[in-house]
Design a protein around this motif. Structure first.
Motif, PDB file in Angstrom:
ATOM      1  N   LYS A 153      32.980  -9.935 -22.725  1.00  0.00           N
ATOM      2  CA  LYS A 153      33.635 -11.042 -23.417  1.00  0.00           C
ATOM      3  C   LYS A 153      33.245 -12.334 -22.729  1.00  0.00           C
ATOM      4  O   LYS A 153      33.406 -12.474 -21.508  1.00  0.00           O
ATOM      5  CB  LYS A 153      35.158 -10.890 -23.419  1.00  0.00           C
ATOM      6  N   ASP A 154      32.723 -13.292 -23.505  1.00  0.00           N
ATOM      7  CA  ASP A 154      32.303 -14.556 -22.905  1.00  0.00           C
ATOM      8  C   ASP A 154      33.430 -15.593 -22.952  1.00  0.00           C
ATOM      9  O   ASP A 154      34.535 -15.319 -23.438  1.00  0.00           O
ATOM     10  CB  ASP A 154      31.020 -15.082 -23.549  1.00  0.00           C
ATOM     11  N   ALA A 155      33.137 -16.779 -22.440  1.00  0.00           N
ATOM     12  CA  ALA A 155      34.165 -17.823 -22.307  1.00  0.00           C
ATOM     13  C   ALA A 155      34.686 -18.317 -23.652  1.00  0.00           C
ATOM     14  O   ALA A 155      35.786 -18.868 -23.734  1.00  0.00           O
ATOM     15  CB  ALA A 155      33.612 -18.987 -21.492  1.00  0.00           C
ATOM     16  N   THR A 156      33.908 -18.134 -24.722  1.00  0.00           N
ATOM     17  CA  THR A 156      34.340 -18.574 -26.052  1.00  0.00           C
ATOM     18  C   THR A 156      35.198 -17.521 -26.755  1.00  0.00           C
ATOM     19  O   THR A 156      35.713 -17.770 -27.841  1.00  0.00           O
ATOM     20  CB  THR A 156      33.124 -18.898 -26.943  1.00  0.00           C
ATOM     21  N   GLY A 157      35.314 -16.329 -26.155  1.00  0.00           N
ATOM     22  CA  GLY A 157      36.075 -15.248 -26.770  1.00  0.00           C
ATOM     23  C   GLY A 157      35.235 -14.269 -27.555  1.00  0.00           C
ATOM     24  O   GLY A 157      35.786 -13.373 -28.210  1.00  0.00           O
ATOM     25  N   MET A 158      33.900 -14.391 -27.491  1.00  0.00           N
ATOM     26  CA  MET A 158      33.031 -13.475 -28.219  1.00  0.00           C
ATOM     27  C   MET A 158      32.882 -12.166 -27.465  1.00  0.00           C
ATOM     28  O   MET A 158      32.460 -12.145 -26.309  1.00  0.00           O
ATOM     29  CB  MET A 158      31.650 -14.102 -28.440  1.00  0.00           C
ATOM     30  N   VAL A 159      33.252 -11.071 -28.127  1.00  0.00           N
ATOM     31  CA  VAL A 159      33.145  -9.729 -27.561  1.00  0.00           C
ATOM     32  C   VAL A 159      31.902  -9.043 -28.121  1.00  0.00           C
ATOM     33  O   VAL A 159      31.640  -9.105 -29.322  1.00  0.00           O
ATOM     34  CB  VAL A 159      34.397  -8.899 -27.884  1.00  0.00           C
ATOM     35  N   PHE A 180      32.421  -9.724 -32.225  1.00  0.00           N
ATOM     36  CA  PHE A 180      33.463 -10.478 -32.904  1.00  0.00           C
ATOM     37  C   PHE A 180      34.093 -11.440 -31.914  1.00  0.00           C
ATOM     38  O   PHE A 180      33.927 -11.309 -30.702  1.00  0.00           O
ATOM     39  CB  PHE A 180      34.546  -9.533 -33.470  1.00  0.00           C
ATOM     40  N   ASN A 181      34.833 -12.411 -32.450  1.00  0.00           N
ATOM     41  CA  ASN A 181      35.509 -13.397 -31.596  1.00  0.00           C
ATOM     42  C   ASN A 181      37.011 -13.125 -31.602  1.00  0.00           C
ATOM     43  O   ASN A 181      37.638 -13.043 -32.656  1.00  0.00           O
ATOM     44  CB  ASN A 181      35.221 -14.816 -32.090  1.00  0.00           C
TER      45      ASN A 181
END
Length: 271
Positions: A193-199, A266-267
């Motif tokens: 999961k990145d800082a933008t919330g993308m998994v 997905f986010n």
């Protein structure tokens, strides 16, 4: 997300600023079948061919870059389709997630391209990509080779859109129902999961009972149930991701005692 309706064709329109620079072709899910859905430069998202049953179509799994793209080095006689179709490209964002897109034609079935060092997966991955009315198994290896292995190979072309994977900050995915990592060059199933919330989920699993496959931990779950079109060698398969984190098989291919879960992205901040 999931769209309901009976008039297949124009499905939705992306707003300005969230559109591709050239037309892209994706493989999406229609329960036991896959479908070809195109995204055009005017934002138009449209069903073109393939599954159109049940009065619904999933648009989960459509992901493309709008900046920072570089030309993808092609092999085996493959070349850009040209015209209004996207030139084969790849990008790597600040979180280390690589996205590949574009349409190629005219080469020998086998090796398509090779991603450069620094933009390669940490284990061999299997994706379900589009070949018009059919889906195809396309692998991405740790040496960067992108290659066809099974499924559709008609019309002298292949879409590479739909390849997305993480290169860093990967965590082991908790498996269920007797499923375990395929191992060898396919490694261990992971999520990030990145800082933008993308998994991003990826990997290959084997030898479990079809139904629940794995469970994403809290903080890495979608806000709504999502349906993805993933790979089972020459077959496509419907895999759902629920709000409780459960990743489950619902329909489609279940041969060979394995399933690929690469292609889930997905986010968590989506409405």
């Amino acid at each position: 997300g999931l769209l309901a309706g009976s008039s297949f064709g124009h499905l939705a329109t992306l707003p300005a600023g969230a559109r591709p620079s050239k037309r892209l072709i994706f493989n999406v899910n229609n329960h036991a079948n896959s479908a070809r859905v195109d995204v055009e430069t005017n934002g138009r998202i449209s069903w073109v061919t393939g599954g159109k049953s049940h009065n619904w179509i999933s648009v989960s799994g459509i992901r493309f870059a709008t900046k920072g793209q570089k030309a993808l080095p092609l092999k085996s006689g493959w070349r850009a389709y040209g015209g209004g179709w996207a030139t084969p490209k790849y990008s790597k964002d600040a979180a280390g997630v690589v996205t590949v897109e574009g349409l190629i034609k005219g080469g020998s079935w086998g090796t398509f391209a090779q991603l450069p060092a620094g933009s390669r997966p940490t284990k061999r991955l299997i994706f379900s990509l589009n070949n018009h009315a059919k889906s195809a198994r396309v692998d991405v290896q740790t040496n960067g080779i992108i290659s066809w292995h099974a499924g559709g190979r008609d019309h002298t072309w292949m879409s590479l859109s739909g390849i997305t994977f993480a290169t860093q900050d990967q965590q082991t995915l908790p498996l269920e129902n007797g499923w375990r990592a395929y191992g060898s060059s396919y490694g261990t199933p992971t999520y990030s999961k990145d800082a933008t919330g993308m998994v991003t989920v990826e990997g290959l699993i084997k030898s479990g009972r079809h139904g629940n496959l794995a469970r994403l931990p809290e903080g890495s779950r979608p806000k709504k149930r999502l349906i993805f079109n993933l790979n089972n060698h020459q077959f496509s398969t419907r895999i759902d991701v629920q709000t409780n984190g459960i990743i489950s098989w619902l329909a489609g291919g279940k041969a060979h005692s394995w399933l690929s879960i690469s292609g889930i992205n997905f986010n968590v901040n989506s409405c």
